[in-house]
Write a protein that holds these residues in place. Structure first.
Motif, PDB file in Angstrom:
ATOM      1  N   ALA A 374      22.281   6.350 -11.436  1.00  0.00           N
ATOM      2  CA  ALA A 374      23.475   6.398 -10.671  1.00  0.00           C
ATOM      3  C   ALA A 374      24.430   5.313 -11.692  1.00  0.00           C
ATOM      4  O   ALA A 374      25.538   5.507 -11.605  1.00  0.00           O
ATOM      5  CB  ALA A 374      23.185   5.790  -9.502  1.00  0.00           C
ATOM      6  N   GLU A 375      23.828   4.062 -11.911  1.00  0.00           N
ATOM      7  CA  GLU A 375      24.657   3.157 -12.474  1.00  0.00           C
ATOM      8  C   GLU A 375      24.935   3.658 -13.844  1.00  0.00           C
ATOM      9  O   GLU A 375      26.163   3.426 -14.333  1.00  0.00           O
ATOM     10  CB  GLU A 375      23.742   2.003 -12.624  1.00  0.00           C
ATOM     11  CG  GLU A 375      24.430   0.739 -13.206  1.00  0.00           C
ATOM     12  CD  GLU A 375      23.688  -0.822 -13.241  1.00  0.00           C
ATOM     13  OE1 GLU A 375      23.861  -1.461 -13.750  1.00  0.00           O
ATOM     14  OE2 GLU A 375      22.387  -0.524 -12.899  1.00  0.00           O
ATOM     15  N   ALA A 376      24.130   4.229 -14.370  1.00  0.00           N
ATOM     16  CA  ALA A 376      24.535   4.808 -15.822  1.00  0.00           C
ATOM     17  C   ALA A 376      25.805   5.833 -15.748  1.00  0.00           C
ATOM     18  O   ALA A 376      26.775   5.945 -16.529  1.00  0.00           O
ATOM     19  CB  ALA A 376      23.193   5.354 -16.702  1.00  0.00           C
ATOM     20  N   ILE A 377      25.425   6.470 -14.627  1.00  0.00           N
ATOM     21  CA  ILE A 377      26.564   7.711 -14.460  1.00  0.00           C
ATOM     22  C   ILE A 377      27.953   7.034 -14.010  1.00  0.00           C
ATOM     23  O   ILE A 377      29.133   7.351 -14.587  1.00  0.00           O
ATOM     24  CB  ILE A 377      25.983   8.676 -13.409  1.00  0.00           C
ATOM     25  CG1 ILE A 377      24.852   9.444 -13.801  1.00  0.00           C
ATOM     26  CG2 ILE A 377      27.380   9.636 -12.979  1.00  0.00           C
ATOM     27  CD1 ILE A 377      24.543  10.307 -12.718  1.00  0.00           C
ATOM     28  N   ASP A 378      27.840   6.011 -13.424  1.00  0.00           N
ATOM     29  CA  ASP A 378      28.996   5.358 -13.065  1.00  0.00           C
ATOM     30  C   ASP A 378      29.586   4.643 -14.173  1.00  0.00           C
ATOM     31  O   ASP A 378      30.941   4.411 -14.307  1.00  0.00           O
ATOM     32  CB  ASP A 378      28.895   4.221 -11.766  1.00  0.00           C
ATOM     33  CG  ASP A 378      28.316   4.929 -10.428  1.00  0.00           C
ATOM     34  OD1 ASP A 378      28.598   6.062 -10.403  1.00  0.00           O
ATOM     35  OD2 ASP A 378      27.878   4.117  -9.679  1.00  0.00           O
ATOM     36  N   ALA A 382      33.136   5.470 -15.591  1.00  0.00           N
ATOM     37  CA  ALA A 382      34.355   4.273 -15.727  1.00  0.00           C
ATOM     38  C   ALA A 382      34.625   4.380 -17.285  1.00  0.00           C
ATOM     39  O   ALA A 382      36.226   4.148 -17.476  1.00  0.00           O
ATOM     40  CB  ALA A 382      33.678   2.922 -15.610  1.00  0.00           C
ATOM     41  N   GLN A 383      33.754   4.379 -18.191  1.00  0.00           N
ATOM     42  CA  GLN A 383      34.301   4.372 -19.539  1.00  0.00           C
ATOM     43  C   GLN A 383      35.041   5.721 -19.955  1.00  0.00           C
ATOM     44  O   GLN A 383      36.200   5.700 -20.611  1.00  0.00           O
ATOM     45  CB  GLN A 383      32.986   4.545 -20.326  1.00  0.00           C
ATOM     46  CG  GLN A 383      32.214   3.193 -20.657  1.00  0.00           C
ATOM     47  CD  GLN A 383      30.888   3.428 -21.536  1.00  0.00           C
ATOM     48  OE1 GLN A 383      30.971   4.471 -22.087  1.00  0.00           O
ATOM     49  NE2 GLN A 383      30.207   2.324 -21.402  1.00  0.00           N
ATOM     50  N   GLN A 384      34.970   6.860 -19.146  1.00  0.00           N
ATOM     51  CA  GLN A 384      35.532   8.072 -19.368  1.00  0.00           C
ATOM     52  C   GLN A 384      36.935   7.855 -18.657  1.00  0.00           C
ATOM     53  O   GLN A 384      37.924   8.274 -19.360  1.00  0.00           O
ATOM     54  CB  GLN A 384      34.706   9.277 -18.925  1.00  0.00           C
ATOM     55  CG  GLN A 384      35.366  10.573 -19.022  1.00  0.00           C
ATOM     56  CD  GLN A 384      35.379  10.991 -20.425  1.00  0.00           C
ATOM     57  OE1 GLN A 384      34.469  10.411 -21.119  1.00  0.00           O
ATOM     58  NE2 GLN A 384      36.417  11.825 -20.995  1.00  0.00           N
ATOM     59  N   ASP A 385      36.894   7.253 -17.606  1.00  0.00           N
ATOM     60  CA  ASP A 385      38.316   6.690 -17.014  1.00  0.00           C
ATOM     61  C   ASP A 385      39.130   5.878 -17.859  1.00  0.00           C
ATOM     62  O   ASP A 385      40.162   6.269 -17.978  1.00  0.00           O
ATOM     63  CB  ASP A 385      38.157   6.472 -15.673  1.00  0.00           C
ATOM     64  CG  ASP A 385      37.485   7.541 -14.576  1.00  0.00           C
ATOM     65  OD1 ASP A 385      37.535   8.527 -14.842  1.00  0.00           O
ATOM     66  OD2 ASP A 385      36.964   6.971 -13.605  1.00  0.00           O
ATOM     67  N   ALA A 389      42.587   6.968 -19.629  1.00  0.00           N
ATOM     68  CA  ALA A 389      43.841   6.172 -19.308  1.00  0.00           C
ATOM     69  C   ALA A 389      44.463   5.710 -20.503  1.00  0.00           C
ATOM     70  O   ALA A 389      45.572   5.422 -20.921  1.00  0.00           O
ATOM     71  CB  ALA A 389      43.464   5.085 -18.667  1.00  0.00           C
ATOM     72  N   ALA A 390      43.500   5.299 -21.687  1.00  0.00           N
ATOM     73  CA  ALA A 390      44.066   4.923 -22.999  1.00  0.00           C
ATOM     74  C   ALA A 390      44.812   5.860 -23.729  1.00  0.00           C
ATOM     75  O   ALA A 390      45.683   5.628 -24.394  1.00  0.00           O
ATOM     76  CB  ALA A 390      42.988   4.336 -23.677  1.00  0.00           C
ATOM     77  N   GLN A 391      43.803   7.130 -23.306  1.00  0.00           N
ATOM     78  CA  GLN A 391      44.725   8.210 -24.177  1.00  0.00           C
ATOM     79  C   GLN A 391      45.972   8.741 -23.623  1.00  0.00           C
ATOM     80  O   GLN A 391      46.996   8.807 -24.091  1.00  0.00           O
ATOM     81  CB  GLN A 391      43.839   9.615 -23.954  1.00  0.00           C
ATOM     82  CG  GLN A 391      42.572   9.105 -24.735  1.00  0.00           C
ATOM     83  CD  GLN A 391      41.619  10.486 -24.822  1.00  0.00           C
ATOM     84  OE1 GLN A 391      42.063  11.451 -24.018  1.00  0.00           O
ATOM     85  NE2 GLN A 391      40.464  10.566 -25.497  1.00  0.00           N
ATOM     86  N   ASP A 392      45.956   8.585 -22.242  1.00  0.00           N
ATOM     87  CA  ASP A 392      47.452   8.812 -21.533  1.00  0.00           C
ATOM     88  C   ASP A 392      48.297   7.703 -22.068  1.00  0.00           C
ATOM     89  O   ASP A 392      49.659   8.303 -22.193  1.00  0.00           O
ATOM     90  CB  ASP A 392      47.309   8.795 -20.085  1.00  0.00           C
ATOM     91  CG  ASP A 392      46.226  10.066 -19.797  1.00  0.00           C
ATOM     92  OD1 ASP A 392      46.289  11.059 -20.425  1.00  0.00           O
ATOM     93  OD2 ASP A 392      45.623   9.883 -18.517  1.00  0.00           O
TER      94      ASP A 392
END
Length: 501
Positions: A374-378, A382-385, A389-392
């Motif tokens: 679960a921690e790895a998924i979170d 977070a990294q994906q978000d 966000a950086a791409q946007d």
């Protein structure tokens, strides 16, 4: 006059002379009297032993026949008696093999219980067990010892069988007998007994020799009575005289006879010729069974001797020792079984605890893996978000490929007015529309079609030709400008989608 009577008379005379000498010669020394008495004693009563070297010990013809006929049989019977005397316990296979090797002329060996039942029979290889009445040897002969050899003779279709039995006892309780049986004819032939000797018993003719038994004076004699009176003697009839010698086998007398004088006809050599002169054997029932007991004073049992008492005491002590050893063995086995049960229970409990601990560890590891996942998924989310966000942000900061956005009024303004030298912002009234045309899509991305024009301006452009009171030249100019605006993008570039309909 008998010898013992003579000795008694001499002793009496010596005593009388000693008394008379002592009484008549009071003053004679006693020493001289004793010397005379001692000399008479050794001369008449107890003569010193001496060797007669002139005696050659020659045997008569009758004694020689006795010696040749009896010696071989007697030697073999002594061997059988010795073997049976040592068979006071149930025999083993090794003992049986050695027994038949020692006395190969024996037909068989059997074990009989006290109730008459046969435990088993063993025979010489090549022979079959014989049907005999073993009940007769279960009865104790009152004329002999309790544990002495018991014998009997029975007629069978193959000839008379001599049975030699050894009784078995458990203390004073009679258990049964082990029995060896044989045919005297086989024994006589195995030791090369001459045909000049006749062997019989009070029950049957065992070996007829070469004679016709009916013609001999041995036939028709009550041998039970004769054997009880004397161990040797003679029997005579009209044909001559037979001399006989008795040899006891257990409690059965065996009579050996040879010709002393006269002449007797030859016979056929069969033992069946003596059947008419001997009583027929009647089958007996087993003896009544006595209750087994270790009590030496129980009524109805034979009173044991001192040796039997000691043997019974030793057997009782041995039985008690074996009983104690058996009790100790059972106690040890019970203790070992209890320890084994305790060990198995402890191992089961330990196995249960290990299984529970293993399950707890497995559950904890599973929870840790789920938490780490679960921690790895979170973390990945977070990294994906952050990445999105950086791409946007990067997309928002980049210039639009369609150029700068223009106001809706500037797009619809006639070309003549646009050349007046004022900017679209200056010409725009102070009261601008409340809604600014959007150049991005609803999710924040830039629109590939440029900024969206305001709806009222478009409607106004469409209604302008009908409501205007300007001249036709001005209307054509406005229509041409609208067509040009429809074919190009706001930045003045041609639309990639073609003219707008």
């Amino acid at each position: 006059m008998p010898i013992h009577f003579k000795q008694g008379l001499c002793v009496s005379c010596l005593v009388a002379a000693l008394v008379m000498g002592a009484g008549c010669s009071r003053y004679q020394p006693v020493k001289n009297v004793w010397k005379g008495t001692k000399g008479l004693w050794y001369e008449y009563v107890s003569q010193p032993a001496s060797i007669n070297y002139d005696d050659k010990g020659e045997l008569t013809e009758r004694d020689q026949i006795f010696t040749k006929g009896m010696m071989g049989i007697d030697t073999q019977l002594h061997r059988l008696e010795r073997l049976m005397a040592n068979a006071d316990k149930p025999p083993t296979r090794a003992w049986m093999d050695n027994f038949f090797k020692e006395v190969p002329w024996v037909d068989g060996f059997a074990g009989v219980k006290s109730d008459g039942s046969i435990l088993g029979q063993e025979t010489v290889p090549g022979k079959t067990p014989k049907q005999l009445d073993f009940n007769s040897i279960l009865y104790e002969d009152k004329k002999q010892s309790t544990r002495a050899l018991r014998c009997d003779v029975q007629q069978t279709p193959e000839g008379p069988e001599v049975m030699v039995a050894m009784p078995l006892y458990d203390g004073i309780d009679f258990l049964g007998c082990v029995v060896a049986y044989f045919n005297m004819e086989h024994l006589a032939k195995s030791v090369n007994t001459p045909n000049d000797i006749v062997v019989l018993s009070p029950q049957a003719l065992l070996w007829p020799g070469r004679y016709a038994f009916a013609s001999t004076p041995l036939a028709g004699v009550d041998w039970n009575e004769h054997a009880a009176k004397a161990t040797y003697g003679t029997c005579s009839n009209a044909s001559g005289t037979f001399a006989y010698q008795v040899r006891w086998l257990g409690n059965v007398p065996l009579i050996f006879g040879v010709v002393d004088s006269g002449s007797f006809p030859d016979g056929d050599g069969r033992t069946a010729q003596g059947l008419a002169y001997f009583p027929k054997h009647e089958k007996m029932a087993p003896p009544p069974q006595q209750p087994r007991s270790k009590d030496l004073g129980v009524a109805g049992l034979i009173q044991p001797t001192e040796e039997e008492k000691n043997e019974a005491a030793a057997e009782a002590a041995q039985a008690e020792q074996q009983k104690q050893m058996e009790a100790q063995r059972q106690q040890y086995e019970a203790m070992m079984a209890q320890r084994k049960a305790q060990y198995e229970a402890a191992m089961a409990q330990r196995k249960k605890m290990i299984e529970e601990r293993r399950r707890a560890i497995a559950q904890r590891q599973r929870l840790l893996r789920e938490a780490a996942l679960a921690e790895a998924i979170d973390s990945v989310d977070a990294q994906q978000d952050q990445k999105e966000a950086a791409q946007d942000a990067a997309q928002a900061s980049q210039p639009s490929p369609f150029g700068p956005r223009k106001a809706a009024g500037a797009e619809n303004k006639p070309s003549g007015q646009a050349s007046s030298g004022k900017s679209a912002a200056e010409e725009t009234p102070a009261a601008a529309p409340a809604v600014e045309p959007r150049s991005t899509l609803p999710d924040g991305r830039p629109s590939p079609f440029g900024p969206k024009k305001a709806a009222p301006a478009e409607k106004q452009e469409q209604k302008a030709p009908a409501a205007s009171s300007s001249t036709s030249s001005e209307g054509s100019q406005t229509s041409g400008q609208s067509q040009e605006n429809a074919n190009t993008l706001p930045g003045g570039r041609p639309s990639p989608f073609g003219p707008r309909k």
